[in-house]
Write an enzyme that holds these catalytic residues in place. Sequence first.
Site, PDB file in Angstrom:
ATOM      1  N   LYS A   7       1.087   4.218  -2.897  1.00 47.69           N
ATOM      2  CA  LYS A   7       0.735   5.603  -2.598  1.00 47.69           C
ATOM      3  C   LYS A   7       1.923   6.542  -2.763  1.00 47.69           C
ATOM      4  O   LYS A   7       1.760   7.706  -3.134  1.00 47.69           O
ATOM      5  CB  LYS A   7       0.157   5.700  -1.184  1.00 47.69           C
ATOM      6  N   TYR A  58       0.837  -1.208   0.000  1.00 38.91           N
ATOM      7  CA  TYR A  58       0.000   0.000   0.000  1.00 38.91           C
ATOM      8  C   TYR A  58       0.873   1.260   0.000  1.00 38.91           C
ATOM      9  O   TYR A  58       0.640   2.194  -0.773  1.00 38.91           O
ATOM     10  CB  TYR A  58      -0.910  -0.021   1.226  1.00 38.91           C
TER      11      TYR A  58
END
Length: 248
Positions: free
Chosen positions: A160, A156
């Site tokens: 990002k 993740y």
Amino acid sequence: MKLLEGKTAIVTGASRGIGKAVAMEFARQGANIAFTDLRYDEIAQETEKEIAALGVKAKMYASNAADFAATSATVDEIVKEFGRIDILVNNAGITKDTLLMRMSEEQWDAVINVNLKSVFNFTKAVSAVMLRQKLGSIISMSSVVGVSGNAGQANYAASKAGIIGFTKSVAKELGSRNIRANAVAPGFIITDMTAQLSEDVRKEWAAKIPLKRGGTPEDIAKVCVFLASDLSSYVTGQTIHVCGGMNM
């Protein structure tokens, strides 16, 4: 005069959560809304009705944002239906959290494809439209985790962080054609996902935040309105942290 009067916005992953809040706030400011999600289910239908009830044009498109061909076809459909695209909000995202030593290749690939490749897919397709218009605002949803990292979220965090680098590059490439690109980095936001955490965990998070509360999807949506509107006409290549001061 509403801030987004007469503009057309695409919001990906907008049937619920932050994406829905952004679509609803854009509609309140006068924007016509094309939004995407994987399935045109009851939740998506209800969101479509709620947006349309605000007096703007609204249509949901079932599309896999991680699929390049599907994204290109969806953008073509939106242009035919709405005539133009003024704003893109890259919001589609998932999590598959686990420590790196336990993380499977599938878990890594799924998060990178949905969270990062989808941003490439939609930005590439939409930028062609915006280049012809010589106008546009592209907003991509990053995270404070993409800046600071977080144990158990290597996939993740990487996705990002990639969005931030991508956004800066796109801002430099498209700025001369009056197309702006910015990222938003939410902190601890109260959504269906975070609501599954225990009360103790939520209190622990809030205690670390200077404003002493989790954020709401509406907090994110209002910043997106600023970035989508002419209020931010000289803002590009930036990452705005919406985290209550959690990440300073």
